[in-house]
Design a protein around this motif. Structure first.
Motif, mmCIF file in Angstrom:
data_model
loop_
_atom_site.group_PDB
_atom_site.id
_atom_site.type_symbol
_atom_site.label_atom_id
_atom_site.label_comp_id
_atom_site.label_asym_id
_atom_site.label_seq_id
_atom_site.Cartn_x
_atom_site.Cartn_y
_atom_site.Cartn_z
ATOM 1 N N LEU A 89 0.697 -1.202 -0.174
ATOM 2 C CA LEU A 89 0.036 -0.026 -0.157
ATOM 3 C C LEU A 89 0.764 1.410 0.014
ATOM 4 N N ALA A 90 1.838 1.390 0.573
ATOM 5 C CA ALA A 90 2.973 2.124 0.660
ATOM 6 C C ALA A 90 3.343 2.662 -0.740
ATOM 7 N N LEU A 91 3.834 1.595 -1.402
ATOM 8 C CA LEU A 91 4.422 1.624 -2.823
ATOM 9 C C LEU A 91 3.273 2.231 -3.686
ATOM 10 N N VAL A 92 2.146 1.716 -3.629
ATOM 11 C CA VAL A 92 0.970 2.307 -4.469
ATOM 12 C C VAL A 92 0.863 3.484 -4.241
ATOM 13 N N GLY A 93 0.540 4.228 -2.848
ATOM 14 C CA GLY A 93 0.485 5.491 -2.601
ATOM 15 C C GLY A 93 1.647 6.399 -3.205
ATOM 16 N N LEU A 94 2.961 5.793 -3.024
ATOM 17 C CA LEU A 94 4.064 6.728 -3.178
ATOM 18 C C LEU A 94 4.155 6.768 -4.785
ATOM 19 N N PHE A 95 3.641 5.883 -5.790
ATOM 20 C CA PHE A 95 3.793 6.183 -6.917
ATOM 21 C C PHE A 95 2.810 6.725 -7.721
ATOM 22 N N ARG A 96 1.615 6.686 -7.212
ATOM 23 C CA ARG A 96 0.371 7.013 -7.615
ATOM 24 C C ARG A 96 0.008 8.568 -7.162
ATOM 25 N N PHE A 97 0.353 8.785 -5.947
ATOM 26 C CA PHE A 97 -0.363 10.187 -5.347
ATOM 27 C C PHE A 97 0.630 10.979 -4.821
ATOM 28 N N THR A 98 1.837 10.706 -4.988
ATOM 29 C CA THR A 98 2.818 11.451 -4.442
ATOM 30 C C THR A 98 3.689 12.263 -5.679
ATOM 31 N N ASP A 99 3.959 13.588 -5.480
ATOM 32 C CA ASP A 99 4.920 14.219 -6.285
ATOM 33 C C ASP A 99 6.357 13.541 -6.449
ATOM 34 N N LEU A 100 6.772 12.993 -5.154
ATOM 35 C CA LEU A 100 7.946 12.442 -5.258
ATOM 36 C C LEU A 100 8.173 11.081 -6.043
ATOM 37 N N VAL A 129 10.794 -14.812 -9.632
ATOM 38 C CA VAL A 129 9.683 -15.354 -10.467
ATOM 39 C C VAL A 129 8.444 -14.895 -9.978
ATOM 40 N N ALA A 130 8.429 -14.529 -8.906
ATOM 41 C CA ALA A 130 6.795 -13.933 -8.391
ATOM 42 C C ALA A 130 6.811 -12.458 -8.805
ATOM 43 N N ALA A 131 7.834 -11.540 -9.064
ATOM 44 C CA ALA A 131 7.819 -10.386 -9.811
ATOM 45 C C ALA A 131 7.417 -10.276 -11.092
ATOM 46 N N VAL A 132 8.223 -11.544 -11.722
ATOM 47 C CA VAL A 132 7.942 -11.438 -13.207
ATOM 48 C C VAL A 132 6.477 -11.770 -13.482
ATOM 49 N N LEU A 133 6.128 -12.721 -12.828
ATOM 50 C CA LEU A 133 4.686 -13.271 -12.862
ATOM 51 C C LEU A 133 3.479 -12.122 -12.653
ATOM 52 N N GLY A 134 3.681 -11.321 -11.436
ATOM 53 C CA GLY A 134 3.021 -10.340 -11.153
ATOM 54 C C GLY A 134 3.113 -9.014 -12.156
ATOM 55 N N GLY A 135 4.352 -8.737 -12.509
ATOM 56 C CA GLY A 135 4.429 -7.590 -13.218
ATOM 57 C C GLY A 135 5.462 -6.768 -12.613
ATOM 58 N N LEU A 136 6.598 -6.338 -13.312
ATOM 59 C CA LEU A 136 7.634 -5.670 -12.499
ATOM 60 C C LEU A 136 7.396 -4.304 -12.487
ATOM 61 N N ASP A 137 6.050 -3.592 -12.955
ATOM 62 C CA ASP A 137 5.442 -2.429 -12.845
ATOM 63 C C ASP A 137 4.668 -2.431 -11.593
ATOM 64 N N SER A 138 4.193 -3.356 -11.254
ATOM 65 C CA SER A 138 2.890 -3.690 -10.363
ATOM 66 C C SER A 138 3.241 -4.115 -8.874
ATOM 67 N N PRO A 139 3.133 -3.006 -7.847
ATOM 68 C CA PRO A 139 3.408 -3.652 -6.501
ATOM 69 C C PRO A 139 2.202 -4.712 -6.031
ATOM 70 N N GLY A 140 1.057 -4.415 -6.390
ATOM 71 C CA GLY A 140 -0.156 -5.272 -6.152
ATOM 72 C C GLY A 140 0.357 -6.698 -6.710
ATOM 73 N N GLY A 141 0.525 -6.472 -8.102
ATOM 74 C CA GLY A 141 0.804 -7.537 -8.723
ATOM 75 C C GLY A 141 2.227 -8.663 -8.357
ATOM 76 N N SER A 142 2.941 -8.116 -7.719
ATOM 77 C CA SER A 142 4.237 -8.743 -7.142
ATOM 78 C C SER A 142 3.546 -9.435 -5.881
ATOM 79 N N VAL A 143 2.686 -8.849 -5.055
ATOM 80 C CA VAL A 143 2.070 -9.602 -3.895
ATOM 81 C C VAL A 143 1.086 -10.636 -4.350
ATOM 82 N N VAL A 144 0.455 -10.544 -5.352
ATOM 83 C CA VAL A 144 -0.403 -11.737 -5.948
ATOM 84 C C VAL A 144 0.487 -12.823 -6.459
ATOM 85 N N GLY A 145 1.405 -12.383 -7.355
ATOM 86 C CA GLY A 145 2.557 -13.319 -7.994
ATOM 87 C C GLY A 145 3.323 -14.088 -6.814
ATOM 88 N N GLY A 146 3.608 -13.407 -5.518
ATOM 89 C CA GLY A 146 4.399 -14.110 -4.339
ATOM 90 C C GLY A 146 3.534 -15.237 -3.811
#
Length: 292
Positions: free
Chosen positions: A154-165, A228-245
């Motif tokens: 959730l922190a990564l999703v918030g960082l990349f989607r909702f913050t200027d940083l 493998v989990a990161a590739v399965l979920g997608g290297l651009d997707s924090p949520g996908g990496s969790v699902v992949g894991g």
């Protein structure tokens, strides 16, 4: 039925650990467009820092916090000293450097801490919960692991989607020249990307070590399964990496329980090859983002 329940719960617990490492890979990729193969070795190094403090009488949470801070400093130092000289060159250069760093950190850890197996404590109980008269393979520490992974996601999703940083970090990763023209301090953003990723990698190292044995190479299997989990979920997707894991954890748990533990690595390889052939961008990545 009991075996299936235990295998499922064990798969979820292990999958959360793979997801923690996959999140570190996703963070470094989204913020720098580099795959850091030294991520596991960096997490191992900071885990030993926590272990030293705990063995010297400090509470677990002091060691935990020190490992995260150590990861932040280590990640920033690695970017400034090791990665910065090869930035701007062929992308393969940075990958090769991270492989060399992986070997160097493992060798240095063996020199500084020794190669013997050492027990690492867990902050919560490792005994499974009792349900209807039988003990399931799911512990209070498993709850802590899953909760930690969800918070990081959730922190990564918030960082990349909702913050200027987060926007500046992604812009710096995609186009450094354009970002500089827009006033973004690209060097600082890349350093922050490596530092934040190292913090998440340190958390993964602590979660993996909890209640088990550590040695300089203890992260090696997790590197494979987490990748493998990161590739399965997608290297651009924090949520996908969790699902992949979680998917990798469940799949490997079932393979180990029903077919034999010797087939686990082969199963992970088969999943990786299948994903690369059918959907190489991962299950949850958006191809349009990669074309911008």
């Amino acid at each position: 039925m009991q075996q299936f329940v235990n295998l499922t719960l064990n798969g979820i617990s292990q999958g959360a650990i793979y997801a923690a490492f996959a999140l570190a890979l996703v963070l470094i990729w989204r913020s720098t467009r580099v795959i850091n193969f030294a991520q596991g070795a960096m997490g191992m190094f900071t885990t030993y820092l926590a272990l030293m403090l705990i063995e010297n009488g400090q509470p677990y949470w002091v060691g935990f916090a020190a490992a995260l801070v150590g990861g932040l400093l280590l990640g920033a130092t690695v970017e400034r000293v090791v990665i910065r000289p090869v930035e701007g060159g062929p992308e393969l250069n940075a990958v090769i450097v991270t492989l060399g760093l992986f070997i160097a950190l493992q060798a240095l850890a063996a020199v500084l801490f020794g190669s013997t197996y050492e027990s690492f404590p867990a902050p919560f109980a490792l005994r499974g919960f009792d349900l209807n008269g039988f003990t399931v393979a799911f512990t209070p520490f498993s709850v802590f692991v899953i909760g930690s992974v969800l918070v990081v996601m959730l922190a990564l999703v918030g960082l990349f989607r909702f913050t200027d940083l987060g926007l500046k970090m992604r812009a710096s990763a995609f186009s450094q020249e354009v970002s500089r023209l827009l006033g973004v301090r690209v060097g600082r953003m890349l350093t922050l990307g490596w530092a934040f990723a190292a913090v998440v990698g340190s958390l993964a190292g602590l979660l993996i070590a909890g209640g088990s044995l550590v040695h300089p190479a203890y992260m090696e299997p997790i590197i494979v399964f987490g990748f493998v989990a990161a590739v399965l979920g997608g290297l651009d997707s924090p949520g996908g990496s969790v699902v992949g894991g979680l998917l990798i954890g469940l799949a490997l748990s079932y393979v180990s329980g029903y077919l034999g533990s010797e087939l686990v690595t082969l199963a992970a390889l088969a999943i990786l090859v299948a994903v690369l052939l059918v959907r190489p961008q991962g299950l949850f990545s958006h191809a349009a983002e990669r074309k911008v």
